[in-house]
Structure formats: structure tokens, C-alpha cells
Design a protein around this motif. Structure first.
Motif, PDB file in Angstrom:
ATOM      1  N   TYR A  30      -5.406  -4.603   2.645  1.00  0.00           N
ATOM      2  CA  TYR A  30      -3.971  -4.512   2.411  1.00  0.00           C
ATOM      3  C   TYR A  30      -3.508  -5.814   1.756  1.00  0.00           C
ATOM      4  O   TYR A  30      -3.732  -6.900   2.287  1.00  0.00           O
ATOM      5  CB  TYR A  30      -3.249  -4.290   3.738  1.00  0.00           C
ATOM      6  CG  TYR A  30      -1.742  -4.256   3.611  1.00  0.00           C
ATOM      7  CD1 TYR A  30      -1.099  -3.197   2.985  1.00  0.00           C
ATOM      8  CD2 TYR A  30      -0.962  -5.295   4.120  1.00  0.00           C
ATOM      9  CE1 TYR A  30       0.273  -3.169   2.869  1.00  0.00           C
ATOM     10  CE2 TYR A  30       0.411  -5.268   4.013  1.00  0.00           C
ATOM     11  CZ  TYR A  30       1.024  -4.204   3.386  1.00  0.00           C
ATOM     12  OH  TYR A  30       2.385  -4.177   3.262  1.00  0.00           O
ATOM     13  N   THR A  76      -5.554   1.016  10.213  1.00  0.00           N
ATOM     14  CA  THR A  76      -6.131   2.183   9.554  1.00  0.00           C
ATOM     15  C   THR A  76      -5.547   3.470  10.120  1.00  0.00           C
ATOM     16  O   THR A  76      -5.468   3.640  11.338  1.00  0.00           O
ATOM     17  CB  THR A  76      -7.668   2.200   9.764  1.00  0.00           C
ATOM     18  OG1 THR A  76      -8.212   0.957   9.304  1.00  0.00           O
ATOM     19  CG2 THR A  76      -8.309   3.350   9.010  1.00  0.00           C
ATOM     20  N   GLY A  77      -5.153   4.353   9.241  1.00  0.00           N
ATOM     21  CA  GLY A  77      -4.664   5.659   9.660  1.00  0.00           C
ATOM     22  C   GLY A  77      -5.806   6.645   9.804  1.00  0.00           C
ATOM     23  O   GLY A  77      -6.679   6.714   8.937  1.00  0.00           O
ATOM     24  N   LEU A  80      -3.764  10.276   8.697  1.00  0.00           N
ATOM     25  CA  LEU A  80      -2.410   9.996   8.210  1.00  0.00           C
ATOM     26  C   LEU A  80      -2.452   8.791   7.281  1.00  0.00           C
ATOM     27  O   LEU A  80      -3.393   7.990   7.300  1.00  0.00           O
ATOM     28  CB  LEU A  80      -1.443   9.743   9.364  1.00  0.00           C
ATOM     29  CG  LEU A  80      -1.746   8.607  10.357  1.00  0.00           C
ATOM     30  CD1 LEU A  80      -1.277   7.250   9.834  1.00  0.00           C
ATOM     31  CD2 LEU A  80      -1.082   8.889  11.691  1.00  0.00           C
ATOM     32  N   ASP A  81      -1.412   8.688   6.452  1.00  0.00           N
ATOM     33  CA  ASP A  81      -1.246   7.519   5.590  1.00  0.00           C
ATOM     34  C   ASP A  81      -0.415   6.471   6.331  1.00  0.00           C
ATOM     35  O   ASP A  81       0.630   6.792   6.919  1.00  0.00           O
ATOM     36  CB  ASP A  81      -0.530   7.904   4.291  1.00  0.00           C
ATOM     37  CG  ASP A  81      -1.377   8.802   3.400  1.00  0.00           C
ATOM     38  OD1 ASP A  81      -2.620   8.636   3.410  1.00  0.00           O
ATOM     39  OD2 ASP A  81      -0.802   9.684   2.722  1.00  0.00           O
ATOM     40  N   VAL A  82      -0.873   5.240   6.309  1.00  0.00           N
ATOM     41  CA  VAL A  82      -0.156   4.154   6.972  1.00  0.00           C
ATOM     42  C   VAL A  82       0.869   3.558   6.019  1.00  0.00           C
ATOM     43  O   VAL A  82       0.536   3.157   4.900  1.00  0.00           O
ATOM     44  CB  VAL A  82      -1.136   3.058   7.441  1.00  0.00           C
ATOM     45  CG1 VAL A  82      -0.371   1.919   8.116  1.00  0.00           C
ATOM     46  CG2 VAL A  82      -2.166   3.636   8.400  1.00  0.00           C
ATOM     47  N   LYS A  83       2.114   3.512   6.462  1.00  0.00           N
ATOM     48  CA  LYS A  83       3.193   2.950   5.655  1.00  0.00           C
ATOM     49  C   LYS A  83       3.508   1.529   6.122  1.00  0.00           C
ATOM     50  O   LYS A  83       3.121   1.126   7.219  1.00  0.00           O
ATOM     51  CB  LYS A  83       4.438   3.834   5.751  1.00  0.00           C
ATOM     52  CG  LYS A  83       4.204   5.273   5.299  1.00  0.00           C
ATOM     53  CD  LYS A  83       5.481   6.083   5.353  1.00  0.00           C
ATOM     54  CE  LYS A  83       5.223   7.543   4.983  1.00  0.00           C
ATOM     55  NZ  LYS A  83       4.639   7.669   3.622  1.00  0.00           N
ATOM     56  N   LYS A 150       0.831   7.257  16.594  1.00  0.00           N
ATOM     57  CA  LYS A 150       1.943   6.789  15.768  1.00  0.00           C
ATOM     58  C   LYS A 150       3.304   7.242  16.318  1.00  0.00           C
ATOM     59  O   LYS A 150       4.231   6.420  16.395  1.00  0.00           O
ATOM     60  CB  LYS A 150       1.768   7.257  14.317  1.00  0.00           C
ATOM     61  CG  LYS A 150       2.963   6.914  13.431  1.00  0.00           C
ATOM     62  CD  LYS A 150       2.769   7.362  11.992  1.00  0.00           C
ATOM     63  CE  LYS A 150       4.054   7.238  11.187  1.00  0.00           C
ATOM     64  NZ  LYS A 150       3.873   7.586   9.760  1.00  0.00           N
TER      65      LYS A 150
END
Length: 267
Positions: A30, A76-77, A80-83, A150
Motif C-alpha cells: 500500500y 488484506t481483504g 472484499l476490497d479494502v478501502k 469488517k
């Protein structure tokens, strides 16, 4: 091969292994912005009461701590996508319990996994028997890992009246574990003479929980480590209420976490 060659080879292999481990642990997928984005600051003001109550200089330190956490720990998701907002809540959960200890870090933590829902003991987030919202990994493939649902992570910051926050809860477990034992006695951060009174306080408050005469989460009666985590959540979420209802407990936690939150935070 003589003994000196063997010792040198062993030392060299250990050094290589440590370098690989450090490289893997610090691998950052990231890209952390060099300057703290204004939209991140606005999000923290909206969602994180602890941050909101800080002075301007303390806010800057909190932001720097978040950036440092991002550089050290992967988020890490799983499914799902991590925002960025997810990352900010994870990092805030980590920073809050140790904010009064600027030189300290979660040295054993490598990764945080975010699941799309509550999960089971088999780490399944579909099907039945899914009641786990957060977990500190111990041993095996999940060593050096923390796992969160989440939705539960977000609920901890969205609901400011329930005295619960799973993010803070799990990082208090890591705080507790710093002395090598996950036992509800954060010995590294607690004066030696305070340990016995703390154990007596745990016993008396657990008795109140079991007798139905307490507003403390009943999960805290499970064992000493869960007691510390649930009262720690209460302390960081509703400090004034904790001080009013459990003054002795509030004073003990103020000493452990080196902060008097009731003076600055509005419940």
C-alpha cells in the motif's frame, strides 16, 4: 568441517533468515501518502472520538502513528476490497491503546485480515456457527496476524453508546501480550505493586458480572484476559460513564494506559 565453520554457517543462515523475515514483514503493498490527506483527517474527526478529543499537536502524532502502522503492517481483504476508510479504522484501533507509549509498537504483528462478515472457529464467513468478530492469531499459519469482521469493526466506531469496539478489544489483547503472556495482566505497563490490587479488582468485578449486578459485558467474566479487553473497550469508548459507575476500575485503567480520558472526551 570444524566447529568454527559450523558456528559461522549457523550464524550466517540465521542472519539470512532474519533478513528474509524482516523483508517479508515490512513489505508494503500500500503506497502511504507522505502527507496525511485532508479527507483522512475529516474521516477521523467524524468516526474516531479519541482522535477528535486530542490537541492539535497530538492529532499530528496520531496521524504519524497511523502512517507508520500502514508502513509496517499489511491490511488484506479476504473476499472484499479494502478501502482507505477500512485501513484508517484498523490503524486507529491499533494506535489508541498505545498512544501514550510513543516508542512502543506491535513488533510481532505482520498482517491484519478483514473478513466480509462474522466468521467461525474454522475461519469460514459463510454458513452456520459464525459468531466471531475479531481474533488475535496465536501459532501456526495465523501467528502474527489479527482478523476482523469488517462490519463488526465499523460498528465499533459507528455505535458510540454500547461500550464495545472490537478493533480496540483485539489490540488490547496484543498490548496485554507484550510481556509474553496473554493473561489480563499487562505487566510491562503496570507497576509491580499494582498487580495484586488489579487481580482483586478483576475478582470483585467478575463476581458482580456473574451476579447480574454490573453493566460490564458478561464476556469479561470468561477469564482475566477477556476482562482486560472488555473493560479496556469501555474505558476508551465511554470513559466518563466508566468513571461514574466504576471509579476504582477507571483509576486502574488510567494508570495502565497512562491517560485520563474522562477529562477530555465527551461520552
Amino acid at each position: 568441517m570444524n566447529i568454527f565453520t559450523l558456528l559461522f554457517s549457523a550464524a550466517l543462515l540465521s542472519l539470512i533468515a532474519w533478513a528474509i523475515y524482516r523483508s517479508f514483514r515490512n513489505k508494503n503493498v500500500y503506497a502511504v501518502p507522505p502527507a496525511f490527506p485532508e479527507e483522512w483527517r475529516s474521516f477521523l474527526l467524524e468516526k474516531v472520538n479519541f482522535y477528535k478529543a486530542l490537541s492539535p499537536s497530538e492529532k499530528l502524532r496520531f496521524e504519524a502513528d497511523i502512517q507508520y502502522f500502514f508502513k509496517r503492517v499489511r491490511i488484506t481483504g479476504i473476499g472484499l476490497d479494502v478501502k482507505d476508510e477500512d485501513r484508517l479504522l484498523v490503524a486507529s484501533s491499533a494506535v489508541i491503546p498505545i498512544f501514550a507509549f510513543p516508542e512502543w509498537e506491535y513488533s510481532d504483528l505482520m498482517e491484519v485480515l478483514l473478513y466480509p462478515d462474522f466468521f467461525s472457529e474454522e475461519f469460514e464467513f459463510k454458513g452456520h456457527n459464525r459468531g466471531i468478530s475479531g481474533l488475535v492469531g496465536t501459532g501456526g499459519a495465523i501467528d502474527h496476524v489479527v482478523i476482523f469482521s469488517k462490519p463488526a469493526l465499523w460498528m465499533g466506531f459507528d455505535n458510540r453508546t454500547d461500550k464495545q469496539n472490537v478493533g480496540i478489544h483485539e489490540f488490547i489483547h496484543l498490548f496485554d501480550k507484550q510481556d509474553g503472556n496473554l493473561d489480563g495482566i499487562p505487566a510491562v505497563f503496570m507497576e509491580y505493586q499494582a498487580v495484586l490490587p488489579w487481580l482483586h479488582l478483576i475478582k470483585s468485578k467478575t463476581d458482580e458480572i456473574l451476579s447480574g449486578k454490573s453493566d460490564l459485558n458478561s464476556y469479561g467474566a470468561l477469564n482475566k484476559e477477556e476482562f482486560l479487553a472488555i473493560v479496556g473497550e469501555y474505558f476508551f469508548e465511554r470513559p466518563r460513564l466508566l468513571q461514574k459507575k466504576h471509579p476504582e476500575l477507571y483509576e486502574a485503567l488510567s494508570s495502565v494506559f497512562k491517560t485520563d480520558l474522562a477529562k477530555r472526551m465527551n461520552d
